[in-house]
Motif scaffolding. Structure first.
Motif, PDB file in Angstrom:
ATOM      1  N   ARG A   3      83.946  17.920  46.407  1.00 25.15           N
ATOM      2  CA  ARG A   3      83.197  18.955  47.034  1.00 25.15           C
ATOM      3  C   ARG A   3      82.062  18.717  47.841  1.00 25.15           C
ATOM      4  N   ASP A   4      81.274  17.571  47.351  1.00 24.71           N
ATOM      5  CA  ASP A   4      80.160  17.095  48.250  1.00 24.71           C
ATOM      6  C   ASP A   4      80.095  15.569  48.068  1.00 24.71           C
ATOM      7  N   GLU A   5      79.108  14.914  48.745  1.00 22.24           N
ATOM      8  CA  GLU A   5      78.935  13.495  48.681  1.00 22.24           C
ATOM      9  C   GLU A   5      78.445  13.004  47.059  1.00 22.24           C
ATOM     10  N   GLY A   6      77.864  13.878  46.500  1.00 24.81           N
ATOM     11  CA  GLY A   6      77.329  13.666  45.085  1.00 24.81           C
ATOM     12  C   GLY A   6      78.517  13.579  44.291  1.00 24.81           C
ATOM     13  N   GLU A   7      79.371  14.433  44.314  1.00 22.36           N
ATOM     14  CA  GLU A   7      80.807  14.383  43.490  1.00 22.36           C
ATOM     15  C   GLU A   7      81.408  13.172  43.854  1.00 22.36           C
ATOM     16  N   TRP A   8      81.598  12.720  45.248  1.00 21.24           N
ATOM     17  CA  TRP A   8      82.222  11.611  45.583  1.00 21.24           C
ATOM     18  C   TRP A   8      81.590  10.309  44.942  1.00 21.24           C
ATOM     19  N   GLU A   9      80.264  10.192  45.006  1.00 18.92           N
ATOM     20  CA  GLU A   9      79.380   9.037  44.442  1.00 18.92           C
ATOM     21  C   GLU A   9      80.000   9.126  42.820  1.00 18.92           C
ATOM     22  N   LEU A  10      79.999  10.217  42.217  1.00 20.03           N
ATOM     23  CA  LEU A  10      80.402  10.207  40.775  1.00 20.03           C
ATOM     24  C   LEU A  10      81.604   9.714  40.469  1.00 20.03           C
ATOM     25  N   GLY A  11      82.513  10.014  41.294  1.00 18.58           N
ATOM     26  CA  GLY A  11      84.070   9.576  41.199  1.00 18.58           C
ATOM     27  C   GLY A  11      84.113   8.198  41.480  1.00 18.58           C
ATOM     28  N   LYS A  12      83.624   7.801  42.525  1.00 19.96           N
ATOM     29  CA  LYS A  12      83.355   6.203  42.874  1.00 19.96           C
ATOM     30  C   LYS A  12      82.967   5.477  41.756  1.00 19.96           C
ATOM     31  N   PHE A  13      81.738   5.825  41.239  1.00 19.54           N
ATOM     32  CA  PHE A  13      81.142   5.034  40.148  1.00 19.54           C
ATOM     33  C   PHE A  13      82.149   5.144  38.901  1.00 19.54           C
ATOM     34  N   MET A  14      82.636   6.127  38.575  1.00 20.05           N
ATOM     35  CA  MET A  14      83.764   6.345  37.413  1.00 20.05           C
ATOM     36  C   MET A  14      84.622   5.347  37.519  1.00 20.05           C
ATOM     37  N   VAL A  15      85.311   5.298  38.802  1.00 21.93           N
ATOM     38  CA  VAL A  15      86.609   4.503  39.114  1.00 21.93           C
ATOM     39  C   VAL A  15      85.950   2.897  39.412  1.00 21.93           C
ATOM     40  N   GLU A  16      85.010   2.610  39.473  1.00 22.13           N
ATOM     41  CA  GLU A  16      84.550   1.092  39.646  1.00 22.13           C
ATOM     42  C   GLU A  16      83.950   0.593  38.352  1.00 22.13           C
ATOM     43  N   ASN A  17      83.491   1.580  37.842  1.00 15.15           N
ATOM     44  CA  ASN A  17      82.946   0.856  36.408  1.00 15.15           C
ATOM     45  C   ASN A  17      83.174   1.443  34.816  1.00 15.15           C
ATOM     46  N   LEU A  18      84.099   2.360  34.949  1.00 15.66           N
ATOM     47  CA  LEU A  18      84.639   2.856  33.528  1.00 15.66           C
ATOM     48  C   LEU A  18      86.358   2.818  33.266  1.00 15.66           C
ATOM     49  N   THR A  19      86.808   2.305  31.998  1.00 13.47           N
ATOM     50  CA  THR A  19      88.046   2.336  31.988  1.00 13.47           C
ATOM     51  C   THR A  19      88.675   3.685  31.871  1.00 13.47           C
ATOM     52  N   GLN A  20      90.021   3.921  31.781  1.00 20.31           N
ATOM     53  CA  GLN A  20      90.466   5.133  32.023  1.00 20.31           C
ATOM     54  C   GLN A  20      90.236   6.008  30.675  1.00 20.31           C
ATOM     55  N   THR A  21      90.075   5.260  29.315  1.00 20.39           N
ATOM     56  CA  THR A  21      89.904   5.688  28.359  1.00 20.39           C
ATOM     57  C   THR A  21      88.273   6.458  28.207  1.00 20.39           C
ATOM     58  N   GLN A  22      87.355   5.553  28.768  1.00 23.22           N
ATOM     59  CA  GLN A  22      86.062   5.704  29.091  1.00 23.22           C
ATOM     60  C   GLN A  22      86.069   7.205  29.987  1.00 23.22           C
ATOM     61  N   MET A  23      86.646   7.116  31.051  1.00 21.08           N
ATOM     62  CA  MET A  23      86.667   8.181  31.913  1.00 21.08           C
ATOM     63  C   MET A  23      87.220   9.588  31.323  1.00 21.08           C
ATOM     64  N   ILE A  24      88.181   9.514  30.337  1.00 25.47           N
ATOM     65  CA  ILE A  24      88.663  10.797  29.737  1.00 25.47           C
ATOM     66  C   ILE A  24      87.495  11.240  28.533  1.00 25.47           C
ATOM     67  N   LYS A  25      86.721  10.335  28.028  1.00 23.99           N
ATOM     68  CA  LYS A  25      85.732  10.698  27.023  1.00 23.99           C
ATOM     69  C   LYS A  25      84.499  11.111  27.767  1.00 23.99           C
ATOM     70  N   PHE A  26      84.215  10.806  28.884  1.00 27.80           N
ATOM     71  CA  PHE A  26      83.225  11.286  29.893  1.00 27.80           C
ATOM     72  C   PHE A  26      83.464  12.577  30.326  1.00 27.80           C
ATOM     73  N   LEU A  27      84.689  12.941  30.708  1.00 26.90           N
ATOM     74  CA  LEU A  27      85.202  14.378  31.035  1.00 26.90           C
ATOM     75  C   LEU A  27      85.235  15.160  30.197  1.00 26.90           C
ATOM     76  N   LYS A  28      85.205  14.884  29.084  1.00 28.26           N
ATOM     77  CA  LYS A  28      85.281  15.840  27.719  1.00 28.26           C
ATOM     78  C   LYS A  28      83.769  15.965  27.140  1.00 28.26           C
ATOM     79  N   LEU A  29      82.650  15.598  27.708  1.00 26.10           N
ATOM     80  CA  LEU A  29      81.438  15.615  27.138  1.00 26.10           C
ATOM     81  C   LEU A  29      80.962  17.219  27.608  1.00 26.10           C
ATOM     82  N   LYS A  30      79.971  17.780  26.505  1.00 28.25           N
ATOM     83  CA  LYS A  30      79.902  19.271  26.735  1.00 28.25           C
ATOM     84  C   LYS A  30      78.797  19.146  28.050  1.00 28.25           C
ATOM     85  N   TRP A  31      78.214  17.931  28.108  1.00 26.90           N
ATOM     86  CA  TRP A  31      77.375  17.955  29.409  1.00 26.90           C
ATOM     87  C   TRP A  31      78.067  18.047  30.735  1.00 26.90           C
ATOM     88  N   VAL A  32      79.274  17.668  30.631  1.00 30.82           N
ATOM     89  CA  VAL A  32      80.168  17.570  32.058  1.00 30.82           C
ATOM     90  C   VAL A  32      80.568  19.061  32.146  1.00 30.82           C
TER      91      VAL A  32
END
Length: 109
Positions: A3-32
């Motif tokens: 959608r925008d540069e901020g979303e790209w930065e979030l996605g890039k950070f997640m791919v570079e720093n989180l495992t796939q299991t951590q991504m799943i947990k992050f995307l299930k957070l109520k805050w997200v």
């Protein structure tokens, strides 16, 4: 796809720093998953790690930047001299193979 540069930065950070299991947990957070209207924040448009990974895989790959250290006989430097460059032929190949530019190229002999 982002959608925008901020979303790209979030996605890039997640791919570079989180495992796939951590991504799943992050995307299930109520805050997200809630929309914070008072701060005008919205949840990411990718809702699953597979969707994020597919988006990242669909992005074009660009030519790699290279670094060459340069030394000159008879000239001493305090810091090493580095030439940062990219192979122009690789860049041209990438541009010509990118379907986004298909209708925007003209060829003149």
């Amino acid at each position: 796809p982002f959608r925008d540069e901020g979303e790209w930065e979030l996605g890039k950070f997640m791919v570079e720093n989180l495992t796939q299991t951590q991504m799943i947990k992050f995307l299930k957070l109520k805050w997200v998953n809630i929309q914070v209207t008072s701060l005008t924040l919205t949840k990411p448009s990718f809702t699953m790690k597979d969707q994020l990974l597919d988006w990242m895989d669909s992005l074009p790959c660009f030519a790699q930047w290279k670094v060459s250290k340069m030394e000159f006989s008879g000239y001493k430097t305090t810091y090493p001299i580095e030439l940062i460059w990219c192979d122009a032929l690789e860049v041209v190949k990438q541009l010509f193979s990118d379907p986004i530019f298909t209708n925007h190229m003209t060829y003149t002999p």
